[in-house]
Design an enzyme around this catalytic site. Structure first.
Site, PDB file in Angstrom:
ATOM      1  N   TYR A  41       0.837  -1.202   0.000  1.00 22.51           N
ATOM      2  CA  TYR A  41       0.000   0.000   0.000  1.00 22.51           C
ATOM      3  C   TYR A  41       0.867   1.244   0.000  1.00 22.51           C
ATOM      4  CZ  TYR A  41       0.873   0.686   5.027  1.00 22.51           C
ATOM      5  OH  TYR A  41       1.469   0.919   6.239  1.00 22.51           O
ATOM      6  N   LYS A 166       6.391  -1.762   1.906  1.00 23.34           N
ATOM      7  CA  LYS A 166       5.195  -1.215   2.556  1.00 23.34           C
ATOM      8  C   LYS A 166       4.059  -2.229   2.395  1.00 23.34           C
ATOM      9  CE  LYS A 166       3.035   3.300   3.295  1.00 23.34           C
ATOM     10  NZ  LYS A 166       3.138   3.312   4.735  1.00 23.34           N
ATOM     11  N   GLU A 198      12.427   2.106  14.148  1.00 23.54           N
ATOM     12  CA  GLU A 198      11.455   3.149  13.784  1.00 23.54           C
ATOM     13  C   GLU A 198      10.240   3.057  14.682  1.00 23.54           C
ATOM     14  OE1 GLU A 198       9.999   2.498   9.770  1.00 23.54           O
ATOM     15  OE2 GLU A 198       9.709   0.364  10.146  1.00 23.54           O
ATOM     16  N   LEU A 222      11.035   1.186   7.214  1.00 26.75           N
ATOM     17  CA  LEU A 222      10.414   1.693   6.001  1.00 26.75           C
ATOM     18  C   LEU A 222      11.006   3.075   5.752  1.00 26.75           C
ATOM     19  CD1 LEU A 222       8.117   1.263   3.861  1.00 26.75           C
ATOM     20  CD2 LEU A 222       6.861   2.946   5.215  1.00 26.75           C
TER      21      LEU A 222
HETATM   22  N1  PMP Z   1       7.704   3.695   9.066  1.00 25.27           N
HETATM   23  C1  PMP Z   1       6.532   3.041   9.141  1.00 25.27           C
HETATM   24  C2  PMP Z   1       6.501   1.674   9.735  1.00 25.27           C
HETATM   25  C3  PMP Z   1       5.349   3.652   8.678  1.00 25.27           C
HETATM   26  O1  PMP Z   1       4.167   2.994   8.736  1.00 25.27           O
HETATM   27  C4  PMP Z   1       5.405   4.970   8.165  1.00 25.27           C
HETATM   28  C5  PMP Z   1       4.153   5.669   7.710  1.00 25.27           C
HETATM   29  N2  PMP Z   1       3.701   5.189   6.488  1.00 25.27           N
HETATM   30  C6  PMP Z   1       6.655   5.605   8.091  1.00 25.27           C
HETATM   31  C7  PMP Z   1       7.778   4.939   8.554  1.00 25.27           C
HETATM   32  C8  PMP Z   1       6.781   7.008   7.534  1.00 25.27           C
HETATM   33  O2  PMP Z   1       6.616   7.018   6.149  1.00 25.27           O
HETATM   34  P1  PMP Z   1       6.027   8.308   5.395  1.00 25.27           P
HETATM   35  O3  PMP Z   1       6.888   9.483   5.772  1.00 25.27           O
HETATM   36  O4  PMP Z   1       6.136   7.978   3.971  1.00 25.27           O
HETATM   37  O5  PMP Z   1       4.609   8.458   5.866  1.00 25.27           O
END
Ligand code: PMP
Length: 307
Positions: A41, A166, A198, A222
């Site tokens: 996603y 993702k 994270e 991620l």
């Molecule tokens: N890490 C994880 C596990 C996440 O779910 C997200 C949010 N999608 C992020 C990092 C941050 O990614 P982004 O800045 O693209 O929202």
């Protein structure tokens, strides 16, 4: 009469070629997203601006979508122009029929699963992916939350080792989000073998003596779209930035901790596991710091400046 959007209206979504009210969108139970979590996603902000809605850093979101698809062997069903057109179509449908106001920020959710097939683990041949898009209103954190900062808890990272994908298989993240919710916190900050990875749905940043640090891009996190953005913003603001492994003890001794994500932008963490986050003082004062303030302001400038 007010001109507030009618929140009783259902979002309009896209599913496999059709644009329909959310309650009419149906996926067969043998969809591999349901049976195996076999899909990926994306979540991208669509900011409202006087000059028109802005799909912020959308090309980065599409690049990450393409990487996630490639890593799990699904052919990207659309090119970038096709994705942009689809998001615009669903956004316009929500503005026309679901009360999404032109001055309301929104969030685009895109999900692609491998498709529908008889239940067997290995990839089936000759099936079409399931493609789903939803655009819903986004309420960004308010000034009060930014001023107070947010509480986080911490836990051992027990997820699988493809956190760079993702994936809709989010059970590990769900359990961490629930742990945060049960402890009156916004996010769970995770450590793997004593090293920062994270948040449950965010990237995590630490500041010590004015130097901003983030864990390296790897399969253990991620790579948020805000990861690259904050890297750029730090350079613009003259903030020294280091990418390196960050020990748990450094997080606990940090002057500032920040989290970033599409729905949170960037937020200061002012309490971790019930203790105030530092600010260069032996006992933390639990107030948002100067690096947060600079990065938040730069983030808002980046939104204003992106054409
Ligand atoms: N890490 C994880 C596990 C996440 O779910 C997200 C949010 N999608 C992020 C990092 C941050 O990614 P982004 O800045 O693209 O929202």
């Amino acid at each position: 009469m007010t001109d507030l959007p009618d929140v009783s209206l259902e979002p309009i979504v896209y599913l496999n070629g059709e644009v329909v009210p959310l309650s009419e969108a149906r996926v067969p139970v043998l969809d591999r997203g349901f049976i195996f979590g076999d899909g990926i996603y994306e979540v991208a902000p669509l900011y409202a601006r006087a000059s028109g809605r802005l799909a912020f850093r959308f090309e980065h979101h599409l690049a990450r979508l393409a990487r996630s698809l490639e890593k799990i062997g699904i052919v990207n069903p659309l090119d970038n122009a096709g994705w942009r057109a689809l998001i615009e179509r669903v956004t316009e449908a929500n503005e026309a029929e679901a009360g999404l106001a032109a001055d309301q920020d929104a969030i685009a959710y895109i999900q692609i699963t491998r498709g529908v097939a008889k239940r067997a683990h290995a990839f089936p041949a000759g099936i079409q992916p399931t493609v789903f898009v939803m655009v819903t209103p986004l309420t960004l954190p308010g000034a009060a939350q930014r001023a107070a900062g947010v509480r986080c808890v911490s836990a051992e990272d027990r997820r699988w080792l493809h956190c760079d994908i993702k994936s809709v298989s989010l059970l590990g993240n769900v359990l961490m989000a629930q742990y945060a919710a049960e402890n009156d916190a916004l996010e769970t900050i995770q450590f793997r073998d004593g090293v920062l990875t994270e948040g449950s749905s965010s990237n995590v940043w630490v500041v010590k003596n004015g130097v901003l640090a983030a864990p390296p891009r790897s399969h253990k996190i991620l790579e948020g779209i805000r990861y690259g953005l904050i890297e750029e913003l730090a350079a613009q603001c003259g903030i020294r930035f280091e990418v390196r492994e960050i020990a748990e003890a450094e997080v606990r001794a940090a002057d500032e901790i920040l989290i970033s994500s599409a729905t949170k932008e960037v937020l200061p963490v002012t309490q971790l596991d019930g203790k105030p986050v530092g600010d260069g003082k032996p006992v933390g004062d639990g107030k948002p710091g100067a690096v947060f303030a600079a990065l938040y302001a730069a983030y808002q400038r980046a939104k204003a400046e992106q054409a």
